[in-house]
Design a protein around this motif. Structure first.
Motif, PDB file in Angstrom:
ATOM      1  N   TRP A 278       0.830  -1.209   0.000  1.00  0.00           N
ATOM      2  CA  TRP A 278       0.000   0.000   0.000  1.00  0.00           C
ATOM      3  C   TRP A 278       0.864   1.258   0.000  1.00  0.00           C
ATOM      4  CZ3 TRP A 278      -4.254   2.859  -0.315  1.00  0.00           C
ATOM      5  CH2 TRP A 278      -4.367   4.012   0.450  1.00  0.00           C
ATOM      6  N   ARG A 279       1.906   1.255   0.809  1.00  0.00           N
ATOM      7  CA  ARG A 279       2.759   2.452   0.895  1.00  0.00           C
ATOM      8  C   ARG A 279       3.580   2.641  -0.378  1.00  0.00           C
ATOM      9  NH1 ARG A 279       4.996   1.033   6.973  1.00  0.00           N
ATOM     10  NH2 ARG A 279       2.957   1.101   8.001  1.00  0.00           N
ATOM     11  N   ALA A 280       3.962   1.541  -1.003  1.00  0.00           N
ATOM     12  CA  ALA A 280       4.769   1.652  -2.222  1.00  0.00           C
ATOM     13  C   ALA A 280       3.958   2.256  -3.366  1.00  0.00           C
ATOM     14  CB  ALA A 280       5.308   0.279  -2.627  1.00  0.00           C
ATOM     15  N   LEU A 281       2.724   1.813  -3.544  1.00  0.00           N
ATOM     16  CA  LEU A 281       1.879   2.329  -4.619  1.00  0.00           C
ATOM     17  C   LEU A 281       0.427   2.190  -4.180  1.00  0.00           C
ATOM     18  CD1 LEU A 281       1.953   3.539  -7.474  1.00  0.00           C
ATOM     19  CD2 LEU A 281       1.614   1.235  -8.368  1.00  0.00           C
ATOM     20  N   PRO A 282      -0.098   3.229  -3.514  1.00  0.00           N
ATOM     21  CA  PRO A 282      -1.467   3.137  -2.992  1.00  0.00           C
ATOM     22  C   PRO A 282      -2.489   2.900  -4.101  1.00  0.00           C
ATOM     23  CG  PRO A 282      -0.321   5.042  -2.068  1.00  0.00           C
ATOM     24  CD  PRO A 282       0.540   4.525  -3.178  1.00  0.00           C
ATOM     25  N   SER A 283      -3.441   2.044  -3.811  1.00  0.00           N
ATOM     26  CA  SER A 283      -4.543   1.805  -4.740  1.00  0.00           C
ATOM     27  C   SER A 283      -5.738   1.317  -3.940  1.00  0.00           C
ATOM     28  CB  SER A 283      -4.164   0.784  -5.810  1.00  0.00           C
ATOM     29  OG  SER A 283      -4.153  -0.526  -5.279  1.00  0.00           O
ATOM     30  N   HIS A 284      -6.891   1.420  -4.552  1.00  0.00           N
ATOM     31  CA  HIS A 284      -8.122   0.970  -3.907  1.00  0.00           C
ATOM     32  C   HIS A 284      -8.037  -0.510  -3.542  1.00  0.00           C
ATOM     33  CE1 HIS A 284     -12.449   0.379  -3.289  1.00  0.00           C
ATOM     34  NE2 HIS A 284     -12.383  -0.631  -4.133  1.00  0.00           N
ATOM     35  N   ASP A 285      -7.595  -1.339  -4.483  1.00  0.00           N
ATOM     36  CA  ASP A 285      -7.528  -2.781  -4.230  1.00  0.00           C
ATOM     37  C   ASP A 285      -6.559  -3.109  -3.104  1.00  0.00           C
ATOM     38  OD1 ASP A 285      -9.364  -3.187  -6.221  1.00  0.00           O
ATOM     39  OD2 ASP A 285      -7.900  -3.718  -7.751  1.00  0.00           O
ATOM     40  N   ARG A 286      -5.444  -2.398  -3.056  1.00  0.00           N
ATOM     41  CA  ARG A 286      -4.466  -2.674  -1.991  1.00  0.00           C
ATOM     42  C   ARG A 286      -5.010  -2.247  -0.622  1.00  0.00           C
ATOM     43  NH1 ARG A 286      -0.370  -1.289  -6.080  1.00  0.00           N
ATOM     44  NH2 ARG A 286       0.455  -3.325  -6.698  1.00  0.00           N
ATOM     45  N   LEU A 287      -5.758  -1.147  -0.599  1.00  0.00           N
ATOM     46  CA  LEU A 287      -6.344  -0.723   0.673  1.00  0.00           C
ATOM     47  C   LEU A 287      -7.338  -1.763   1.175  1.00  0.00           C
ATOM     48  CD1 LEU A 287      -6.834   1.353   2.890  1.00  0.00           C
ATOM     49  CD2 LEU A 287      -8.446   2.515   1.356  1.00  0.00           C
ATOM     50  N   ILE A 288      -8.198  -2.245   0.296  1.00  0.00           N
ATOM     51  CA  ILE A 288      -9.178  -3.258   0.692  1.00  0.00           C
ATOM     52  C   ILE A 288      -8.473  -4.525   1.181  1.00  0.00           C
ATOM     53  CG2 ILE A 288     -10.994  -4.786  -0.171  1.00  0.00           C
ATOM     54  CD1 ILE A 288     -11.944  -1.958   0.097  1.00  0.00           C
ATOM     55  N   ALA A 289      -7.454  -4.963   0.442  1.00  0.00           N
ATOM     56  CA  ALA A 289      -6.739  -6.181   0.829  1.00  0.00           C
ATOM     57  C   ALA A 289      -6.053  -6.009   2.178  1.00  0.00           C
ATOM     58  CB  ALA A 289      -5.713  -6.546  -0.244  1.00  0.00           C
ATOM     59  N   MET A 290      -5.446  -4.847   2.413  1.00  0.00           N
ATOM     60  CA  MET A 290      -4.766  -4.607   3.685  1.00  0.00           C
ATOM     61  C   MET A 290      -5.757  -4.649   4.846  1.00  0.00           C
ATOM     62  SD  MET A 290      -2.603  -1.231   4.839  1.00  0.00           S
ATOM     63  CE  MET A 290      -4.040  -0.151   4.722  1.00  0.00           C
ATOM     64  N   VAL A 291      -6.892  -3.966   4.699  1.00  0.00           N
ATOM     65  CA  VAL A 291      -7.882  -3.935   5.769  1.00  0.00           C
ATOM     66  C   VAL A 291      -8.474  -5.328   5.997  1.00  0.00           C
ATOM     67  CG1 VAL A 291     -10.123  -2.991   6.457  1.00  0.00           C
ATOM     68  CG2 VAL A 291      -8.407  -1.510   5.414  1.00  0.00           C
ATOM     69  N   ASP A 292      -8.756  -6.029   4.937  1.00  0.00           N
ATOM     70  CA  ASP A 292      -9.362  -7.361   5.053  1.00  0.00           C
ATOM     71  C   ASP A 292      -8.416  -8.337   5.736  1.00  0.00           C
ATOM     72  OD1 ASP A 292     -11.368  -9.272   4.694  1.00  0.00           O
ATOM     73  OD2 ASP A 292     -10.559  -9.900   2.751  1.00  0.00           O
ATOM     74  N   ASP A 293      -7.142  -8.331   5.321  1.00  0.00           N
ATOM     75  CA  ASP A 293      -6.179  -9.252   5.939  1.00  0.00           C
ATOM     76  C   ASP A 293      -5.913  -8.872   7.393  1.00  0.00           C
ATOM     77  OD1 ASP A 293      -6.074 -10.583   3.580  1.00  0.00           O
ATOM     78  OD2 ASP A 293      -3.960 -10.224   3.164  1.00  0.00           O
ATOM     79  N   ALA A 294      -5.865  -7.560   7.680  1.00  0.00           N
ATOM     80  CA  ALA A 294      -5.641  -7.135   9.065  1.00  0.00           C
ATOM     81  C   ALA A 294      -6.822  -7.534   9.946  1.00  0.00           C
ATOM     82  CB  ALA A 294      -5.434  -5.624   9.110  1.00  0.00           C
ATOM     83  N   ARG A 295      -8.027  -7.466   9.407  1.00  0.00           N
ATOM     84  CA  ARG A 295      -9.202  -7.887  10.169  1.00  0.00           C
ATOM     85  C   ARG A 295      -9.150  -9.386  10.447  1.00  0.00           C
ATOM     86  NH1 ARG A 295     -15.130  -6.687   7.751  1.00  0.00           N
ATOM     87  NH2 ARG A 295     -14.270  -8.019   6.123  1.00  0.00           N
ATOM     88  N   THR A 296      -8.747 -10.173   9.429  1.00  0.00           N
ATOM     89  CA  THR A 296      -8.628 -11.618   9.607  1.00  0.00           C
ATOM     90  C   THR A 296      -7.586 -11.958  10.671  1.00  0.00           C
ATOM     91  OG1 THR A 296      -9.234 -11.984   7.296  1.00  0.00           O
ATOM     92  CG2 THR A 296      -8.120 -13.789   8.424  1.00  0.00           C
TER      93      THR A 296
END
Length: 600
Positions: free
Chosen positions: A350-368
């Motif tokens: 996410w920090r290297a190249l922010p994008s909508h898909d990366r934000l969703i994936a980061m939040v989803d994996d962190a929630r899991t």
């Protein structure tokens, strides 16, 4: 222009031989006659010409059985190419009335038809002659002919007279010529006519001077231009790899990565790929990505994860490659049940190249991984720190992070500081923050235009993703280890609105009261409506009307009279803007409000 996706000559001949081998003479005769009976009248003479004429004692062999040593070299073809170039330079093909070829739209998927230059038919004919030379003459003569032809399509070609040097035709305008095959045949001629010790450099030079092609050339295509493989390919590959890594001449860096992967695949496979990934040079990032995918495809997820960890430490990686490598590392960590490692990799991607898909994936994996609060706190702090350092408010993606972290106030501050126009721009926070502001002031909407503006958040990124607009990394289909394999289905992720709903109902932190939030929303809405209507941006009138009714619905949660009063007030502001008032009537059909006032 053929797309080049059909069978190559080498593959075609090999397949044909395998099918012909078991046939008897009678079987072959029967098949040929059955085919001949179905030929159109216009093609029958050409089909007959393939076979020797038994009534003509001088016709000992037809074109299909002729070997190069049996055919005379056409010495006139090079001069015909020069004559063609002279005609182009003299303007003989200039035609302001030239027609438009609607067929281009179907072949390329382009929206607009393109003109067919007048020179195309003659150029196609010359390429057809060059093809015959390639099949029936020696490689040296074929190389000379292709060099002359391709010079017309190269910018600033060397060796042409000054009167011809400014000619640069578009090779992709050709209609009948299979351009990828023509380019591959030229490179094959260079390979076959160059001493083994100099081949790698010669091919590097040849590749660097090829006309631009949307279908990049590969060594496999060069091999498949003839039924027999490239001579001494095994001895050529080490020098070719060295040329691609450090040679001055060769294709662009992005192309070199693809060709290096192909060469490694042909050489010693994964071992060569590992050596290349550790060999310093601009190729390292792209080769490392391919190595990670190759190891994963080989069923070695642990080794693939180690390769990804090694790769992300490489200095100077472009953002797209660094993000892509971290994406892969996160997937591999998740597959091996290293959930904290997956979250760290998602954050780095996410920090290297922010994008909508990366934000969703980061939040989803962190929630899991039950690390959501920690991850969002860290990322929101980074967004706010960047805003303080740059003096610019958070962009749309940054505001999404703040909202997911429950930090409404800084997101609203970014909204109120932004321009009332330009909401379609990727960075503008308006389309995300205003619907969340309404939701925070009232409740998550269930219907009407409030609901429509909220759910529209999920469609904002369909065509506005950073990577899709500004792709910087090597395409994912350039890996010979994964070509032809079924891709792993992407994990189903939650929508952004689902995550925002969770954040607004469980993590919302704001110093403002709902009444204050409604007032802020009204100021933003009024400013946008006025900017659109007063400046007569007619194409945005429907959006302004939708905002009017959405805010009226929000006001109605406070008092039904306030919603109706607001609609009347907006109508009264623009008595002479008939087109806008008509859009208000249209928007009234979608509102959840019971009272719908029509414009008169």
């Amino acid at each position: 222009m053929s797309s080049g996706r059909g069978l190559t000559l080498g593959a075609f001949v090999a397949d044909l031989r395998s099918r012909l081998a078991p046939l008897s003479r009678d079987d072959l005769t029967r098949l040929l006659l059955a085919h001949a009976e179905r030929l159109p009248t216009s093609e029958r003479a050409a089909f007959l010409a393939i076979f020797p004429d038994p009534t003509d004692p001088t016709d000992l062999t037809g074109p299909a059985t002729a070997r190069p040593e049996h055919r005379e070299v056409d010495d006139g073809l090079p001069q015909r190419v020069r004559d063609f170039a002279a005609r182009v330079a003299a303007g003989d093909y200039d035609d302001p009335e030239e027609g438009w070829d609607d067929g281009w739209q179907g072949r390329y998927g382009w929206d607009d038809a393109q003109p067919v230059p007048a020179w195309v038919a003659d150029a196609d004919a010359l390429f057809a002659e060059a093809s015959e030379v390639f099949l029936t003459a020696d490689a040296q003569h074929s190389r000379e002919v292709y060099d002359l032809l391709l010079d017309l399509f190269r910018p600033d070609p060397p060796g042409l007279p000054e009167t011809l040097a400014e000619i640069t035709l578009d090779i992709w305008s050709l209609e009948a010529t299979d351009v990828p095959e023509a380019l591959a045949r030229y490179v094959r001629c260079v390979y076959e006519t160059t001493p083994a010790a100099a081949r790698a450099n010669a091919l590097g030079v040849a590749w660097s001077t090829l006309p631009w092609s949307p279908e990049p050339l590969s060594l496999a295509q060069v091999t498949d231009t003839r039924p027999v493989p490239l001579p001494d390919l095994a001895g050529f590959l080490p020098a070719w790899i060295d040329q691609l890594v450090g040679g001055a001449d060769g294709p662009p860096a992005r192309e070199r990565v693809r060709l290096l992967a192909e060469a490694a695949h042909l050489h010693h496979g994964l071992d060569t790929l590992a050596d290349l990934a550790r060999r310093p040079g601009p190729h390292q990032g792209g080769i490392s990505r391919i190595r990670v995918d190759a190891l994963a495809a080989a069923g070695r997820p642990g080794d693939a994860a180690d390769a990804a960890r090694e790769a992300v430490t490489l200095p100077g990686l472009e953002p797209g490659l660094l993000a892509g490598l971290n994406d892969r590392l996160a997937d591999l960590c998740a597959a091996t049940n290293d959930l904290p490692g997956a979250v760290r990799a998602r954050q780095d991607a996410w920090r290297a190249l922010p994008s909508h898909d990366r934000l969703i994936a980061m939040v989803d994996d962190a929630r899991t991984a039950q690390l959501l609060d920690d991850a969002l706190t860290v990322e929101a702090a980074q967004v706010l720190d960047a805003a303080t350092r740059t003096g610019a408010g958070p962009d749309r993606l940054g505001c999404e992070v703040l909202l997911l972290a429950g930090l409404l106030d800084p997101a609203v501050a970014a909204l109120t500081a932004s321009e009332p126009l330009g909401w379609s721009r990727l960075a503008h926070p308006g389309p995300v923050v205003l619907p969340c502001l309404w939701a925070a002031a009232t409740a998550i909407p269930r219907d009407g235009l409030l609901r429509a503006t909220f759910t529209a958040i999920d469609t904002l990124h369909d065509t506005q993703d950073h990577e899709r607009l500004f792709r910087t990394s090597t395409p994912d289909n350039d890996n010979p280890w994964t070509t032809g394999r079924a891709s792993t289905p992407a994990r189903e992720r939650p929508t952004l609105t689902a995550l925002l709903t969770e954040a607004l109902t469980t993590r919302l932190a704001t110093a403002s009261q709902p009444t204050d939030l409604i007032d802020i929303a009204q100021r933003v809405t009024d400013a946008r409506i006025d900017a659109i209507v007063s400046n007569k941006h007619r194409s945005a009138y429907s959006r302004a009307a939708a905002l009017t009714f959405a805010h009226a619905e929000a006001l109605t949660t406070r008092s039904p009279d306030q919603g109706a009063a607001y609609m009347s007030e907006v109508r009264a502001r623009y008595p002479r803007h008939v087109a806008f008032r008509q859009e208000l009537d249209s928007a009234a059909k979608a509102t959840s409000l019971r009272s719908k006032t029509r414009t008169r």
